[in-house]
Design a protein around this motif. Structure first.
Motif, PDB file in Angstrom:
ATOM      1  N   ALA A  50       0.874  -1.180   0.000  1.00 35.56           N
ATOM      2  CA  ALA A  50       0.000   0.000   0.000  1.00 35.56           C
ATOM      3  C   ALA A  50       0.909   1.227   0.000  1.00 35.56           C
ATOM      4  CB  ALA A  50      -0.931  -0.016   1.200  1.00 35.56           C
ATOM      5  N   GLY A  51       1.405   1.548  -1.176  1.00 34.85           N
ATOM      6  CA  GLY A  51       2.261   2.727  -1.307  1.00 34.85           C
ATOM      7  C   GLY A  51       3.722   2.464  -0.986  1.00 34.85           C
ATOM      8  N   MET A  71      -2.472  -1.809  -3.022  1.00 37.64           N
ATOM      9  CA  MET A  71      -3.811  -1.451  -2.541  1.00 37.64           C
ATOM     10  C   MET A  71      -3.971   0.059  -2.695  1.00 37.64           C
ATOM     11  SD  MET A  71      -5.438  -2.134   1.227  1.00 37.64           S
ATOM     12  CE  MET A  71      -6.573  -0.885   1.856  1.00 37.64           C
ATOM     13  N   ALA A  72      -4.059   0.495  -3.938  1.00 35.90           N
ATOM     14  CA  ALA A  72      -4.182   1.918  -4.300  1.00 35.90           C
ATOM     15  C   ALA A  72      -4.388   1.968  -5.801  1.00 35.90           C
ATOM     16  CB  ALA A  72      -2.905   2.672  -3.949  1.00 35.90           C
ATOM     17  N   VAL A  73      -5.012   3.019  -6.275  1.00 38.30           N
ATOM     18  CA  VAL A  73      -5.098   3.185  -7.732  1.00 38.30           C
ATOM     19  C   VAL A  73      -3.782   3.735  -8.263  1.00 38.30           C
ATOM     20  CG1 VAL A  73      -6.237   5.475  -7.637  1.00 38.30           C
ATOM     21  CG2 VAL A  73      -6.469   4.058  -9.664  1.00 38.30           C
ATOM     22  N   GLY A  74      -3.161   4.660  -7.505  1.00 38.31           N
ATOM     23  CA  GLY A  74      -1.875   5.223  -7.918  1.00 38.31           C
ATOM     24  C   GLY A  74      -0.777   4.192  -7.668  1.00 38.31           C
ATOM     25  N   LEU A  97     -12.634   3.128  -5.700  1.00 37.23           N
ATOM     26  CA  LEU A  97     -12.496   4.297  -4.822  1.00 37.23           C
ATOM     27  C   LEU A  97     -12.954   5.596  -5.473  1.00 37.23           C
ATOM     28  CD1 LEU A  97      -9.971   5.182  -6.478  1.00 37.23           C
ATOM     29  CD2 LEU A  97      -8.578   4.356  -4.612  1.00 37.23           C
ATOM     30  N   ARG A 235      -1.562  13.315  -5.603  1.00 35.96           N
ATOM     31  CA  ARG A 235      -0.300  12.842  -5.033  1.00 35.96           C
ATOM     32  C   ARG A 235       0.542  14.032  -4.601  1.00 35.96           C
ATOM     33  NH1 ARG A 235      -1.845   8.697  -4.283  1.00 35.96           N
ATOM     34  NH2 ARG A 235      -1.119   6.629  -4.851  1.00 35.96           N
ATOM     35  N   HIS A 282      -3.893  12.032   4.009  1.00 37.08           N
ATOM     36  CA  HIS A 282      -4.065  11.074   2.912  1.00 37.08           C
ATOM     37  C   HIS A 282      -5.191  10.069   3.209  1.00 37.08           C
ATOM     38  CE1 HIS A 282      -1.758   9.076  -0.645  1.00 37.08           C
ATOM     39  NE2 HIS A 282      -3.056   8.836  -0.739  1.00 37.08           N
ATOM     40  N   SER A 285      -9.631   8.134   0.293  1.00 33.63           N
ATOM     41  CA  SER A 285     -10.350   6.883  -0.006  1.00 33.63           C
ATOM     42  C   SER A 285     -10.820   6.161   1.260  1.00 33.63           C
ATOM     43  CB  SER A 285      -9.446   5.937  -0.813  1.00 33.63           C
ATOM     44  OG  SER A 285      -8.336   5.521  -0.038  1.00 33.63           O
ATOM     45  N   ARG A 291     -12.284   1.130   1.618  1.00 30.50           N
ATOM     46  CA  ARG A 291     -11.025   0.486   1.991  1.00 30.50           C
ATOM     47  C   ARG A 291     -11.159  -1.045   1.971  1.00 30.50           C
ATOM     48  NH1 ARG A 291      -7.279   4.265   4.394  1.00 30.50           N
ATOM     49  NH2 ARG A 291      -7.035   5.712   2.659  1.00 30.50           N
ATOM     50  N   MET A 294     -11.003  -2.009  -1.663  1.00 37.31           N
ATOM     51  CA  MET A 294      -9.620  -1.915  -2.170  1.00 37.31           C
ATOM     52  C   MET A 294      -8.796  -3.118  -1.711  1.00 37.31           C
ATOM     53  SD  MET A 294      -9.052   2.130  -1.413  1.00 37.31           S
ATOM     54  CE  MET A 294      -7.317   2.244  -1.832  1.00 37.31           C
TER      55      MET A 294
HETATM   56  C1  8YV Z   1      -4.358   4.880  -0.813  1.00 39.99           C
HETATM   57  C2  8YV Z   1      -4.390   6.405  -2.851  1.00 39.99           C
HETATM   58  O1  8YV Z   1      -4.985   4.823   0.403  1.00 39.99           O
HETATM   59  O2  8YV Z   1      -5.401   4.798  -4.231  1.00 39.99           O
HETATM   60  C3  8YV Z   1      -4.551   5.665  -4.130  1.00 39.99           C
HETATM   61  O3  8YV Z   1      -3.795   5.957  -5.080  1.00 39.99           O
HETATM   62  O4  8YV Z   1      -3.771   7.403  -2.819  1.00 39.99           O
HETATM   63  C4  8YV Z   1      -5.067   5.932  -1.603  1.00 39.99           C
HETATM   64  O5  8YV Z   1      -6.352   5.513  -1.900  1.00 39.99           O
HETATM   65  C5  8YV Z   1      -2.901   5.094  -0.543  1.00 39.99           C
HETATM   66  O6  8YV Z   1      -2.176   5.304  -1.710  1.00 39.99           O
HETATM   67  C6  8YV Z   1      -2.279   3.917   0.190  1.00 39.99           C
HETATM   68  O7  8YV Z   1      -2.030   2.864  -0.689  1.00 39.99           O
END
Ligand code: 8YV
Length: 329
Positions: A50-51, A71-74, A97, A235, A282, A285, A291, A294
């Motif tokens: 997750a990031g 676990m994120a779209v980015g 999300l 971001r 942050h 979402s 969550r 996701m």
């Molecule tokens: C996430 C986000 O919680 O989905 C994304 O890109 O920024 C958020 O929804 C975060 O990136 C942790 O993974």
């Protein structure tokens, strides 16, 4: 049984789901430092992040690793050139999300425009003694012009909400969206510069890439109206936070709403001292349902990519599908 790393705390029932398919090494604690993350990836077939930054050295040190599900779209935390070179699949969690993040973008924009947190701090500090005609006056949202930068799925969900507020919608995107989408959203394309000059409320929803690092810096902020607001639910790094803090302090724009920061969870100290910015950690979402969706979608991707379950070999959200079926290198 194949082995996976879950690099972050997530819902325990999703861990239970994953345990039905894999031997799970779960970091149910703080984010792992890079060396520890590399060490725990070394014997794994897959990972759920997750990031967490995943780089070429980590992939090289984990020869069995075939998929990393974010676990994120980015997914700017993934070095995609390294993923492609090593034939490692990356997956993300788009769509689930969109609406929750759009709601939050609106919440931040409205809180910034209508000075909600600034006035709450004043009230809590016991400073409210009388009514005054100009106490916390700010720009209107209703009937104003919304400028959406990044007209992807979340940008479109934000634009759709503007209809209920009788707003004009202008947008900027790498390329124009389809005419049917423009007309359904009543949205007109602008260059970035024209959008910044014209919008009353600018909302940033574009992905972070090397090209759009500091796409909003001092020069761009200087184009905005002094009554305008800027909201970032995309971001950190898209906005030059130091330049933004200065523009806010000098009231060159009215206010900002920020959910993401350069170098988060650290926040530029100058942003903490200006009153006309709403700051959140942050959480755009962060509704429970989203969550959960996701986390389950990241698990679906991992299970399918590692060749288990009804979607075996067909993960729903591959980022680099070209590597699928190729041997690890
Ligand atoms: C996430 C986000 O919680 O989905 C994304 O890109 O920024 C958020 O929804 C975060 O990136 C942790 O993974």
């Amino acid at each position: 049984m194949q082995k996976i790393l879950v690099a972050r705390p997530i819902f325990p029932d999703v861990i239970e789901r994953l345990k039905q398919h894999f031997e799970v090494d779960w970091n149910n604690g703080d984010a792992l430092p890079a060396d520890e993350l590399a060490r725990r990836l070394a014997d794994k077939d897959g990972a759920l992040t997750a990031g967490d930054p995943i780089n070429a050295a980590m992939l090289a040190a984990a020869p069995r690793l075939r998929v990393v599900a974010n676990m994120a779209v980015g997914y700017n935390n993934f070095d995609m050139a390294a993923f492609n070179a090593a034939n490692v699949l990356g997956t993300n969690t788009p769509d689930v999300l969109n609406e929750t993040t759009a709601d939050f973008g609106w919440a931040l924009m409205m809180a910034a425009a209508r000075r909600i947190t600034e006035s709450e701090h004043y009230l809590r500090a016991g400073k409210w003694e009388k009514w005054s005609y100009d106490m916390f006056i700010g720009p209107d949202v209703y009937g104003s012009t919304l400028g959406v930068v990044g007209m992807g799925r979340i940008g479109q969900a934000i634009a759709r909400r503007a209809q209920g507020f009788n707003m004009r919608v202008i947008y900027h995107n790498r390329s124009r969206v389809a005419p049917e989408i423009e007309s359904a959203l009543n949205a007109e394309y602008r260059t970035k510069e024209a959008l910044l000059r014209e919008a009353d409320h600018v909302v940033l929803v574009l992905p972070y890439t090397a090209e759009n690092h500091h796409t909003i810096g001092a020069a761009e902020l200087a184009l905005m109206k002094p009554t305008a607001t800027l909201t970032n639910v995309a971001r950190g790094g898209i906005v030059d936070d130091a330049a933004l803090a200065e523009a806010l302090r000098e009231r060159r724009i009215a206010a900002a709403g920020l959910d993401v920061f350069e170098g988060e969870p650290k926040v530029h100290p100058a942003l903490l001292t200006v009153p006309n910015v709403v700051l959140t950690p942050h959480i755009a979402s962060a509704s429970e349902a989203t969550r959960r969706a996701m986390a389950n979608l990241a698990a679906d991707n991992l299970i399918a990519a590692l060749g288990e379950g009804p979607r075996a070999g067909r993960p729903p959200n591959p980022i680099n599908p070209d590597v699928m079926g190729k041997a690890r290198s």
